[in-house]
Design a protein around this motif. Sequence first.
Motif, PDB file in Angstrom:
ATOM      1  N   CYS A 139       7.488   2.708  12.353  1.00  0.00           N
ATOM      2  CA  CYS A 139       6.109   3.174  12.130  1.00  0.00           C
ATOM      3  C   CYS A 139       5.513   2.620  10.840  1.00  0.00           C
ATOM      4  N   LEU A 140       5.742   1.339  10.566  1.00  0.00           N
ATOM      5  CA  LEU A 140       5.215   0.757   9.327  1.00  0.00           C
ATOM      6  C   LEU A 140       3.718   1.005   9.197  1.00  0.00           C
ATOM      7  N   TYR A 141       2.977   0.799  10.290  1.00  0.00           N
ATOM      8  CA  TYR A 141       1.517   0.906  10.211  1.00  0.00           C
ATOM      9  C   TYR A 141       1.014   2.333  10.463  1.00  0.00           C
ATOM     10  N   GLY A 142       1.908   3.236  10.751  1.00  0.00           N
ATOM     11  CA  GLY A 142       1.507   4.632  10.936  1.00  0.00           C
ATOM     12  C   GLY A 142       1.985   5.544   9.832  1.00  0.00           C
ATOM     13  N   TYR A 143       2.786   4.989   8.897  1.00  0.00           N
ATOM     14  CA  TYR A 143       3.409   5.852   7.881  1.00  0.00           C
ATOM     15  C   TYR A 143       2.370   6.449   6.933  1.00  0.00           C
ATOM     16  N   LEU A 144       1.428   5.648   6.471  1.00  0.00           N
ATOM     17  CA  LEU A 144       0.449   6.155   5.504  1.00  0.00           C
ATOM     18  C   LEU A 144      -0.374   7.291   6.087  1.00  0.00           C
ATOM     19  N   GLU A 145      -0.763   7.153   7.354  1.00  0.00           N
ATOM     20  CA  GLU A 145      -1.534   8.224   7.989  1.00  0.00           C
ATOM     21  C   GLU A 145      -0.723   9.512   8.054  1.00  0.00           C
ATOM     22  N   ARG A 146       0.568   9.389   8.364  1.00  0.00           N
ATOM     23  CA  ARG A 146       1.425  10.575   8.415  1.00  0.00           C
ATOM     24  C   ARG A 146       1.606  11.169   7.014  1.00  0.00           C
ATOM     25  N   LEU A 147       1.734  10.280   6.038  1.00  0.00           N
ATOM     26  CA  LEU A 147       1.911  10.748   4.659  1.00  0.00           C
ATOM     27  C   LEU A 147       0.680  11.515   4.191  1.00  0.00           C
ATOM     28  N   GLU A 148      -0.510  11.016   4.517  1.00  0.00           N
ATOM     29  CA  GLU A 148      -1.747  11.659   4.067  1.00  0.00           C
ATOM     30  C   GLU A 148      -1.997  12.983   4.787  1.00  0.00           C
ATOM     31  N   SER A 149      -1.674  13.035   6.073  1.00  0.00           N
ATOM     32  CA  SER A 149      -1.994  14.236   6.851  1.00  0.00           C
ATOM     33  C   SER A 149      -0.892  15.289   6.809  1.00  0.00           C
ATOM     34  N   GLN A 150       0.363  14.846   6.622  1.00  0.00           N
ATOM     35  CA  GLN A 150       1.494  15.781   6.652  1.00  0.00           C
ATOM     36  C   GLN A 150       2.458  15.472   5.503  1.00  0.00           C
ATOM     37  N   ARG A 151       1.892  15.348   4.321  1.00  0.00           N
ATOM     38  CA  ARG A 151       2.672  14.914   3.166  1.00  0.00           C
ATOM     39  C   ARG A 151       3.857  15.826   2.886  1.00  0.00           C
ATOM     40  N   ALA A 152       3.600  17.130   2.838  1.00  0.00           N
ATOM     41  CA  ALA A 152       4.672  18.069   2.492  1.00  0.00           C
ATOM     42  C   ALA A 152       5.828  17.981   3.483  1.00  0.00           C
ATOM     43  N   GLN A 153       5.499  17.843   4.776  1.00  0.00           N
ATOM     44  CA  GLN A 153       6.548  17.800   5.794  1.00  0.00           C
ATOM     45  C   GLN A 153       7.374  16.528   5.694  1.00  0.00           C
ATOM     46  N   ILE A 154       6.701  15.389   5.541  1.00  0.00           N
ATOM     47  CA  ILE A 154       7.429  14.122   5.536  1.00  0.00           C
ATOM     48  C   ILE A 154       8.236  13.946   4.254  1.00  0.00           C
ATOM     49  N   MET A 155       7.736  14.517   3.138  1.00  0.00           N
ATOM     50  CA  MET A 155       8.472  14.406   1.873  1.00  0.00           C
ATOM     51  C   MET A 155       9.621  15.410   1.804  1.00  0.00           C
ATOM     52  N   SER A 156       9.670  16.332   2.744  1.00  0.00           N
ATOM     53  CA  SER A 156      10.742  17.334   2.765  1.00  0.00           C
ATOM     54  C   SER A 156      11.860  16.992   3.740  1.00  0.00           C
ATOM     55  N   MET A 157      11.719  15.882   4.449  1.00  0.00           N
ATOM     56  CA  MET A 157      12.712  15.516   5.462  1.00  0.00           C
ATOM     57  C   MET A 157      13.934  14.885   4.814  1.00  0.00           C
ATOM     58  N   ASN A 158      15.096  15.500   5.017  1.00  0.00           N
ATOM     59  CA  ASN A 158      16.341  14.933   4.504  1.00  0.00           C
ATOM     60  C   ASN A 158      16.740  13.709   5.328  1.00  0.00           C
ATOM     61  N   ALA A 159      17.334  12.732   4.641  1.00  0.00           N
ATOM     62  CA  ALA A 159      17.751  11.504   5.323  1.00  0.00           C
ATOM     63  C   ALA A 159      19.026  11.756   6.124  1.00  0.00           C
ATOM     64  N   SER A 160      18.959  11.449   7.422  1.00  0.00           N
ATOM     65  CA  SER A 160      20.148  11.641   8.260  1.00  0.00           C
ATOM     66  C   SER A 160      21.151  10.522   8.062  1.00  0.00           C
TER      67      SER A 160
ATOM     68  N   LYS B  26       0.830  -1.208   0.000  1.00  0.00           N
ATOM     69  CA  LYS B  26       0.000   0.000   0.000  1.00  0.00           C
ATOM     70  C   LYS B  26       0.866   1.260   0.000  1.00  0.00           C
ATOM     71  N   ILE B  27       1.936   1.224   0.795  1.00  0.00           N
ATOM     72  CA  ILE B  27       2.827   2.392   0.859  1.00  0.00           C
ATOM     73  C   ILE B  27       3.514   2.603  -0.485  1.00  0.00           C
ATOM     74  N   ALA B  28       3.988   1.513  -1.091  1.00  0.00           N
ATOM     75  CA  ALA B  28       4.657   1.618  -2.392  1.00  0.00           C
ATOM     76  C   ALA B  28       3.713   2.184  -3.440  1.00  0.00           C
ATOM     77  N   GLN B  29       2.453   1.756  -3.393  1.00  0.00           N
ATOM     78  CA  GLN B  29       1.473   2.265  -4.343  1.00  0.00           C
ATOM     79  C   GLN B  29       1.203   3.750  -4.104  1.00  0.00           C
ATOM     80  N   SER B  30       1.111   4.142  -2.835  1.00  0.00           N
ATOM     81  CA  SER B  30       0.869   5.554  -2.510  1.00  0.00           C
ATOM     82  C   SER B  30       2.016   6.440  -2.975  1.00  0.00           C
ATOM     83  N   LEU B  31       3.232   5.879  -2.989  1.00  0.00           N
ATOM     84  CA  LEU B  31       4.403   6.636  -3.433  1.00  0.00           C
ATOM     85  C   LEU B  31       4.683   6.444  -4.914  1.00  0.00           C
ATOM     86  N   CYS B  32       3.717   5.812  -5.619  1.00  0.00           N
ATOM     87  CA  CYS B  32       3.791   5.662  -7.073  1.00  0.00           C
ATOM     88  C   CYS B  32       5.076   4.965  -7.504  1.00  0.00           C
ATOM     89  N   CYS B  33       5.601   4.083  -6.652  1.00  0.00           N
ATOM     90  CA  CYS B  33       6.806   3.290  -6.958  1.00  0.00           C
ATOM     91  C   CYS B  33       7.988   4.175  -7.339  1.00  0.00           C
TER      92      CYS B  33
END
Length: 703
Positions: A147-168, A123-130
Amino acid sequence: MIHAASESLIQASFYDIAMQTNQPQPTWLSGKRWLETQKEEWLLIYDNADDPELKLGKFMPTCRHGNVIITSRNAALIQLTMGPAGSNTELKDMGHTDAVQLLMTYAGMGHNATVEDQLMVEKIAQSLCCFPLALVQAGAYIQQQHCLYGYLERLESQRAQIMSMNASQSYDDYTLSVYSTWNLSWNKLQNSAQEFLKICSCMHFENIPREMFQRVVDNIDKVNQVHPGPLVDQVIDLLEKLYSNSRQWNDITMDTIILELKNFSLINVMQHGKTYNIHPLVHEWVSDGVQHQKDVIAAFLAVSMEEISKYEMPFVLQLQEHCKLVNALDVKEVFIWNAFSSLWSLSGNYVKELEIVKALLENSEEVKGKHHPETITYGGHLGAVYGRLGRYNDALELQEPLLKLSEQVLGKEHPDTLTQIQNLAITYKDLGRYNDALELEEPLLKLSEQVLGKEHPDTLTRIQNLALTYKDLGRYNDALELQEPLLKLSEQVLGKEHPDTLTQIQNLAITYKDLGRYNDALELEEPLLKLSEQVLGKEHPDTLTRIQNLALTYKDLGRYNDALELEEPLLKLSEQVLGKEHPDTLTRIQNLALTYKDLGRYNDALELEEPLLKLSEQVLGKEHPDTLTQIQNLAITYKDLGRYNDALELEEPLLKLSEQVLGKNILILCHEYRTWQRHIGIWGDTMMHLSWRSLCSNCQSKC
């Protein structure tokens, strides 16, 4: 590995090669020359060569041996692989299976992952369009936060923030986030390219038509003259940001914008440059970062639809998906509502058309009053939409007082009043009240001849409508006495190739069939189809109707295989030209099913009719007369297959529903195909004359 994000990084990489090979005077050029002299197989990878301003060619080895890989989002670099020995492969989006595996790897999920875990990863892979970079960074985040089971909820509610996070932390040295990567590209774009992406972010991410932008440029002056106002001014400002000359279309200017976006891999060019696709994540990134006001985009779309007609169905189909994302009713601008109303009417989306026409009527009543001619016009339009939706009683409740009002305000001889008379007559026929229709249409024709003249196009249309009423009453010879001279008059007045003349030919052919003169009908319809293809084109909606009519004549003559040869490709063409959910396409599915039954192929008919009924309920509604027809036809097929109980389960509630919707005296069974006939009408006003039709599953007539 050559780090190719900039010229300085490339030079540094070649300098490292020079140092590692102990060149006497180590420079980046000496490192490059050393590589060129090595005859054995070697592999050089230019990584992340994304900058369109980078002149990568001067850093390429000038030799005929060795292997080079370039990783880049800059499509222009494909030129470096051309030539006798050059070859290239474009990597498309990652496949679903590989995407799931990549995400699981970066999320640290081994072979002990449960079935539920894997389903969530899918489901996560599909939401991220592979999208590989998004998958890698999502996996890293999931591993760090558990947070495997919480990631989609975070992606839907705070997409811009989570997609802007640089990998440490990262397996490689690429730590920029998805949005950070695109932001680097955004900052290098010209303003015109940025504005183009902003507009596209308010539309569907696929099949964005280039023609739309050209039409806005071509139409803006006309719209500004007729509908001046703040929204049109904002569209003009938008065009000035896009193009150096916002009043004259220039293909080269548009090509420059598209090339720049393509070089940054922010857009894909499709259909030989006619449409554009944007990756869904890119689309979301632009939407999150820079929002255009929806009302400006609604105005932009409306300008592109100025004076749109049924002769432009390919553009209508391209545009409708984008218009669904904009709620025109949120923007209180009459010219926008009119444009969207025309689009929904042409695309067969009468439910959406109804919403807008109601708003137009209410607005006109509020602003100009119930007695204003424009208000009366919108009332007539609303009645026509009710008719298209099969809501004949609603149409009648509106049209009877509307006719009286039109006579009072405009006068009994005003052209718009004549149109109201015709519309009311059509509704009477829809309700089976043929004599009531006749009482209106016979004096209407005389009045139309006096007021408009015997050769006026509206008068010719009223002759045809009267002929149809005669046929409803079984007076086929009376209809013929009108239609044969009408065809000659139409040829004289409008010309032999005029679309209305072609319609008169078709209607005359249908009357010949009503009289059992099938060969006479065939003599008209076969050359008519060829002429329609020449004059209107093979994909014009009227041409498609004529293909169907010819197929029905073949069936009247018992030539079922000839009919089938027309109807099977016709259905595919109708789906392409009008769309799978257009009412005409639904009718053609039913007609093909009927032909299968004529040939004894009952199971083939059933495969069409069962899903057709569901689709008709979704598109037209459960109480639409066409949906009732689909139920009856499906019941007949069940009986043909010996499934009498299944047929009975459909027919008993159908009869009650038919009496409620159509009335007890409207059920007239077509003699051959056992489907209910409905007939044809026109709606017109001072702004346009719009012909519309309801297609009978038997005769498929149009006027």
